[in-house]
Structure formats: structure tokens, C-alpha cells
Design a protein around this motif. Structure first.
Motif, PDB file in Angstrom:
ATOM      1  N   LEU A  67       5.107  -4.801   5.541  1.00  0.00           N
ATOM      2  CA  LEU A  67       4.495  -3.735   4.757  1.00  0.00           C
ATOM      3  C   LEU A  67       5.461  -3.253   3.685  1.00  0.00           C
ATOM      4  O   LEU A  67       6.642  -3.048   3.965  1.00  0.00           O
ATOM      5  CB  LEU A  67       4.103  -2.561   5.657  1.00  0.00           C
ATOM      6  CG  LEU A  67       3.036  -2.853   6.712  1.00  0.00           C
ATOM      7  CD1 LEU A  67       2.861  -1.662   7.637  1.00  0.00           C
ATOM      8  CD2 LEU A  67       1.713  -3.210   6.043  1.00  0.00           C
TER       9      LEU A  67
ATOM     10  N   CYS B 147       5.854  -0.428   0.250  1.00  0.00           N
ATOM     11  CA  CYS B 147       5.328   0.850  -0.254  1.00  0.00           C
ATOM     12  C   CYS B 147       4.967   0.815  -1.734  1.00  0.00           C
ATOM     13  O   CYS B 147       4.238   1.670  -2.201  1.00  0.00           O
ATOM     14  CB  CYS B 147       6.356   1.952  -0.037  1.00  0.00           C
ATOM     15  SG  CYS B 147       6.733   2.219   1.697  1.00  0.00           S
ATOM     16  N   ASP B 148       5.524  -0.136  -2.481  1.00  0.00           N
ATOM     17  CA  ASP B 148       5.208  -0.221  -3.906  1.00  0.00           C
ATOM     18  C   ASP B 148       5.411  -1.655  -4.385  1.00  0.00           C
ATOM     19  O   ASP B 148       5.857  -2.524  -3.633  1.00  0.00           O
ATOM     20  CB  ASP B 148       6.028   0.771  -4.731  1.00  0.00           C
ATOM     21  CG  ASP B 148       7.523   0.504  -4.709  1.00  0.00           C
ATOM     22  OD1 ASP B 148       7.953  -0.667  -4.620  1.00  0.00           O
ATOM     23  OD2 ASP B 148       8.302   1.472  -4.821  1.00  0.00           O
TER      24      ASP B 148
ATOM     25  N   GLU C 187       0.877  -1.184   0.000  1.00  0.00           N
ATOM     26  CA  GLU C 187       0.000   0.000   0.000  1.00  0.00           C
ATOM     27  C   GLU C 187       0.901   1.216   0.000  1.00  0.00           C
ATOM     28  O   GLU C 187       1.800   1.319   0.833  1.00  0.00           O
ATOM     29  CB  GLU C 187      -0.902  -0.013   1.230  1.00  0.00           C
ATOM     30  CG  GLU C 187      -1.694   1.233   1.483  1.00  0.00           C
ATOM     31  CD  GLU C 187      -2.774   1.541   0.459  1.00  0.00           C
ATOM     32  OE1 GLU C 187      -2.718   2.631  -0.140  1.00  0.00           O
ATOM     33  OE2 GLU C 187      -3.657   0.710   0.261  1.00  0.00           O
ATOM     34  N   ASP C 188       0.702   2.120  -0.950  1.00  0.00           N
ATOM     35  CA  ASP C 188       1.564   3.299  -1.035  1.00  0.00           C
ATOM     36  C   ASP C 188       1.146   4.414  -0.095  1.00  0.00           C
ATOM     37  O   ASP C 188       1.961   5.221   0.308  1.00  0.00           O
ATOM     38  CB  ASP C 188       1.620   3.823  -2.476  1.00  0.00           C
ATOM     39  CG  ASP C 188       0.261   4.278  -2.991  1.00  0.00           C
ATOM     40  OD1 ASP C 188      -0.728   3.571  -2.739  1.00  0.00           O
ATOM     41  OD2 ASP C 188       0.193   5.319  -3.653  1.00  0.00           O
ATOM     42  N   ASN C 189      -0.106   4.440   0.328  1.00  0.00           N
ATOM     43  CA  ASN C 189      -0.583   5.490   1.207  1.00  0.00           C
ATOM     44  C   ASN C 189      -0.237   5.148   2.660  1.00  0.00           C
ATOM     45  O   ASN C 189      -0.680   4.123   3.179  1.00  0.00           O
ATOM     46  CB  ASN C 189      -2.099   5.645   1.042  1.00  0.00           C
ATOM     47  CG  ASN C 189      -2.660   6.755   1.886  1.00  0.00           C
ATOM     48  OD1 ASN C 189      -2.637   6.665   3.106  1.00  0.00           O
ATOM     49  ND2 ASN C 189      -3.175   7.780   1.241  1.00  0.00           N
ATOM     50  N   PRO C 190       0.551   6.008   3.348  1.00  0.00           N
ATOM     51  CA  PRO C 190       0.986   5.688   4.708  1.00  0.00           C
ATOM     52  C   PRO C 190      -0.162   5.508   5.704  1.00  0.00           C
ATOM     53  O   PRO C 190      -0.094   4.652   6.587  1.00  0.00           O
ATOM     54  CB  PRO C 190       1.874   6.866   5.118  1.00  0.00           C
ATOM     55  CG  PRO C 190       2.000   7.750   3.948  1.00  0.00           C
ATOM     56  CD  PRO C 190       1.101   7.267   2.862  1.00  0.00           C
ATOM     57  N   VAL C 191      -1.222   6.297   5.557  1.00  0.00           N
ATOM     58  CA  VAL C 191      -2.368   6.168   6.468  1.00  0.00           C
ATOM     59  C   VAL C 191      -3.041   4.808   6.264  1.00  0.00           C
ATOM     60  O   VAL C 191      -3.324   4.089   7.226  1.00  0.00           O
ATOM     61  CB  VAL C 191      -3.376   7.325   6.259  1.00  0.00           C
ATOM     62  CG1 VAL C 191      -4.640   7.102   7.063  1.00  0.00           C
ATOM     63  CG2 VAL C 191      -2.736   8.657   6.623  1.00  0.00           C
ATOM     64  N   ASN C 192      -3.266   4.439   5.007  1.00  0.00           N
ATOM     65  CA  ASN C 192      -3.878   3.140   4.724  1.00  0.00           C
ATOM     66  C   ASN C 192      -2.992   1.989   5.178  1.00  0.00           C
ATOM     67  O   ASN C 192      -3.486   0.968   5.667  1.00  0.00           O
ATOM     68  CB  ASN C 192      -4.189   3.007   3.227  1.00  0.00           C
ATOM     69  CG  ASN C 192      -5.324   3.901   2.790  1.00  0.00           C
ATOM     70  OD1 ASN C 192      -6.101   4.382   3.603  1.00  0.00           O
ATOM     71  ND2 ASN C 192      -5.426   4.137   1.492  1.00  0.00           N
ATOM     72  N   ARG C 193      -1.657   2.151   5.027  1.00  0.00           N
ATOM     73  CA  ARG C 193      -0.724   1.109   5.509  1.00  0.00           C
ATOM     74  C   ARG C 193      -0.873   0.919   7.010  1.00  0.00           C
ATOM     75  O   ARG C 193      -0.903  -0.202   7.504  1.00  0.00           O
ATOM     76  CB  ARG C 193       0.724   1.500   5.177  1.00  0.00           C
ATOM     77  CG  ARG C 193       1.239   0.897   3.916  1.00  0.00           C
ATOM     78  CD  ARG C 193       2.750   0.940   3.802  1.00  0.00           C
ATOM     79  NE  ARG C 193       3.392   2.152   4.242  1.00  0.00           N
ATOM     80  CZ  ARG C 193       3.632   3.206   3.484  1.00  0.00           C
ATOM     81  NH1 ARG C 193       3.267   3.238   2.227  1.00  0.00           N
ATOM     82  NH2 ARG C 193       4.240   4.271   3.974  1.00  0.00           N
ATOM     83  N   ARG C 194      -0.954   2.027   7.759  1.00  0.00           N
ATOM     84  CA  ARG C 194      -1.103   1.927   9.216  1.00  0.00           C
ATOM     85  C   ARG C 194      -2.424   1.261   9.584  1.00  0.00           C
ATOM     86  O   ARG C 194      -2.478   0.421  10.487  1.00  0.00           O
ATOM     87  CB  ARG C 194      -0.998   3.306   9.865  1.00  0.00           C
ATOM     88  CG  ARG C 194       0.429   3.796  10.026  1.00  0.00           C
ATOM     89  CD  ARG C 194       0.523   4.983  10.972  1.00  0.00           C
ATOM     90  NE  ARG C 194      -0.277   6.129  10.588  1.00  0.00           N
ATOM     91  CZ  ARG C 194       0.114   7.084   9.738  1.00  0.00           C
ATOM     92  NH1 ARG C 194       1.297   7.018   9.179  1.00  0.00           N
ATOM     93  NH2 ARG C 194      -0.673   8.094   9.459  1.00  0.00           N
TER      94      ARG C 194
END
Length: 121
Positions: free
Chosen positions: A24, A26-27, A2-9
Motif C-alpha cells: 500500500l 499513500c501517494d 490510495e491517500d485515504n486511510p479508510v479506503n486503503r484499509r
């Protein structure tokens, strides 16, 4: 992935609460490297990421799995906000196994993962 940090959290917290271990990325490029290194039982992947999309990552993993005959097929679950039938068809054509629509609810995540995990976490 998941590239979006909020969605990753958020996804990370959900997986923690469900007692799943995870990594996790990022790409898609990082996702492929994690796949090679950790041999995960399941991959959750956003469809639209920088550098290498979830679609492209899935296609590359599927090609690598075919080359490495000893490697089992890893279930790849798409995470997307696009719920149109055409979007879902693109996911399946890329080699993804199932689609989870954002925002992902805990119950939905738990039910979906339990289908793909055949052994203990």
C-alpha cells in the motif's frame, strides 16, 4: 495507491480476502518507488492523491517503462469515484488501462484482477 486511510484499509482487506499479495502506498511518489522496488504485476491507483496524482504517477511510470526497454508494461487500474465519460478519458489518456468505480465491490475487483493476472497469484 490510495491517500485515504479508510479506503486503503478496505482495498487491503478485499485483496487479502482474494488472496493477493500487495503493498500500500499513500501517494504517487511512493507508488513509483514501490513500482521500482517490487515490480508489481498490477497497480491499483486512486486518481486524486496529494503530492503526485494517480494520473501523474501513471505518466511517469509509462515514461520510465519506455526508457527501460527490458521492463514490461505494468497494467495500471484507476480507482475513482468520478464515473463521467470525460473522467474515464483522462484516465486512459494518462496511460491507465482500466477504470474501477468507487465503491469497489468484491466481485468487481475479483473479475477485473483476474483479467489482468495471467499467472498464479
Amino acid at each position: 495507491m490510495e491517500d485515504n486511510p479508510v479506503n486503503r484499509r478496505i482495498i487491503g482487506r478485499q485483496l487479502q480476502k482474494l488472496n493477493y499479495s500487495f503493498h500500500l502506498a499513500c501517494d504517487g511518489n511512493e507508488g513509483i518507488e514501490y513500482w521500482k522496488k517490487y515490480n508489481p504485476k498490477v497497480i491499483l491507483s486512486d486518481c486524486h492523491m496529494p503530492n503526485l496524482s494517480g494520473y501523474e504517477m501513471t505518466e511517469r511510470i509509462r515514461k520510465l517503462e519506455n526508457k527501460l526497454a527490458h521492463k514490461q508494461r505494468t497494467p495500471i487500474l484507476a480507482i475513482t469515484g468520478a464515473g463521467m465519460k470525460e473522467d474515464q478519458e483522462v484516465c486512459l489518456k494518462a496511460g491507465m488501462d482500466e477504470i474501477l468505480l468507487k465503491p469497489i465491490q468484491m466481485e468487481q475487483l475479483q473479475q477485473t484482477l483476474s483479467k489482468w493476472f495471467k499467472y498464479e497469484k
